[in-house]
Design an enzyme around this catalytic site. Sequence first.
Site, PDB file in Angstrom:
ATOM      1  N   GLU A 178      48.233  47.664  42.022  1.00 39.36           N
ATOM      2  CA  GLU A 178      48.482  46.224  41.897  1.00 39.36           C
ATOM      3  C   GLU A 178      47.292  45.374  42.340  1.00 39.36           C
ATOM      4  O   GLU A 178      47.453  44.238  42.770  1.00 39.36           O
ATOM      5  CB  GLU A 178      49.732  45.825  42.687  1.00 39.36           C
ATOM      6  CG  GLU A 178      50.972  46.629  42.323  1.00 39.36           C
ATOM      7  CD  GLU A 178      51.441  46.435  40.897  1.00 39.36           C
ATOM      8  OE1 GLU A 178      50.949  45.499  40.229  1.00 39.36           O
ATOM      9  OE2 GLU A 178      52.296  47.212  40.437  1.00 39.36           O
ATOM     10  N   LEU A 179      46.117  45.950  42.266  1.00 39.71           N
ATOM     11  CA  LEU A 179      44.876  45.275  42.663  1.00 39.71           C
ATOM     12  C   LEU A 179      44.922  44.822  44.133  1.00 39.71           C
ATOM     13  O   LEU A 179      44.273  43.845  44.524  1.00 39.71           O
ATOM     14  CB  LEU A 179      44.582  44.073  41.754  1.00 39.71           C
ATOM     15  CG  LEU A 179      43.147  43.967  41.219  1.00 39.71           C
ATOM     16  CD1 LEU A 179      42.805  45.168  40.356  1.00 39.71           C
ATOM     17  CD2 LEU A 179      42.965  42.681  40.411  1.00 39.71           C
TER      18      LEU A 179
END
Length: 407
Positions: A152-153
């Site tokens: 999810e970065l």
Amino acid sequence: MSNPRVCFYFLLHQPMRLDNVSVFNLGLNSDYFNLQDKNNQNRQVFLKVAKKSYLPMLTILLDLVKKHPHFCFSFSASGVFLEQAQLWQPKLITLLKKLLAHDQQVELVAENYYHSLSFLYSTSQFQSQVREYLKLVWKLFKVRPKTFRNTELIYSNTIAAQVQKLGFDLTFAEGVDRYLQGRPKTQLFRANIPDPQLYLLLKHAEFSDDIAFRFSNKGWGEHPLTADKYIAWLDQYSPQDFINLFMDFETFGEHQWADTGIFEFFADFVAKHKSFTTPTAAKKLALDGLVKMELSPDALPVYDVPVPISWADQERDLSAWLDNDLQKDALQKLFVLEKKILSTKDTHLIKDWQYLTTSDHFYYMCTKYFSDGDVHAYFNAYQSPLEAYRRFCIVLADLDGRLSSLS
């Protein structure tokens, strides 16, 4: 006029959704994902999205790579995704192999095998899951990624230190205004860690979301988005800038359906925009530019992120997975079991526990409202956050029971 460099990154990921395990069947069946049933939800979802998105878009990308030598892009595919592809749609693996054969144009980015939140709770498990991923992609594709992209970065200074220890020298992060301090997100950054050898490319959220979220919105003032219009926006930047367009692969065909014209838009954009780069090439270009100016990498700006950020929701923080008591309780109970689970050396038990670390389980438990709540509801595999929590806790109880039976 020369175009600014566009760096595409696409995420291929599908979670293993939990079956509706009955409390009356605890200890009787450990197939938490109902994989033995040909009509199980995971298989149905995967094949549906493969038909709408994965197969057509990968085919288009392969055609574009062959047709346009200037075009290049990067992607990652979680280990959970690759497992399902091998089970239910092997043609996807074949297409990925064909793309990666164009190694000057297509870069595979490493990620966490289970697309998990392990880095928040267990450094050793995080490192183990990344190494497991590296083994898988070497086995499948004979590729050793140089760039890392976290689940999810999600990024922080602490996570950066872990990523550097794993041997990567480039990673991705969201370009968050509160940490950019007015600096452009279109340049290469250094991590704020001791002895930094890790560099960062930051997502350009506005331009990414024009494609990923706004493309089919007829209420958007810029609808319809054309390649010419989009290129005109990008050309406000210089040829030295890196415009990093990071998005879910399902943008193409699943979130933005084929009848919106998304596939045609993308092909037209690739044909007309003349400057693309892979992440590794972008890093090299930036560092070579410093050498020409007789500057060291120390001249690069530092991206100091003391509190974790992500690419999710308006806050760009961890609240998509850690906002309410349901999420916190589920995660705490899960990682309390880690040492006991690993000590059993039971591969099936360990694998089930690792599947439960996947971030999507906790995303489904989110109880936000307004626009973020709408997004969470759209992606929820169950009827409600409470149902997601109920299923998770029942499975966790069964897992704990299996663990007790081994002691």
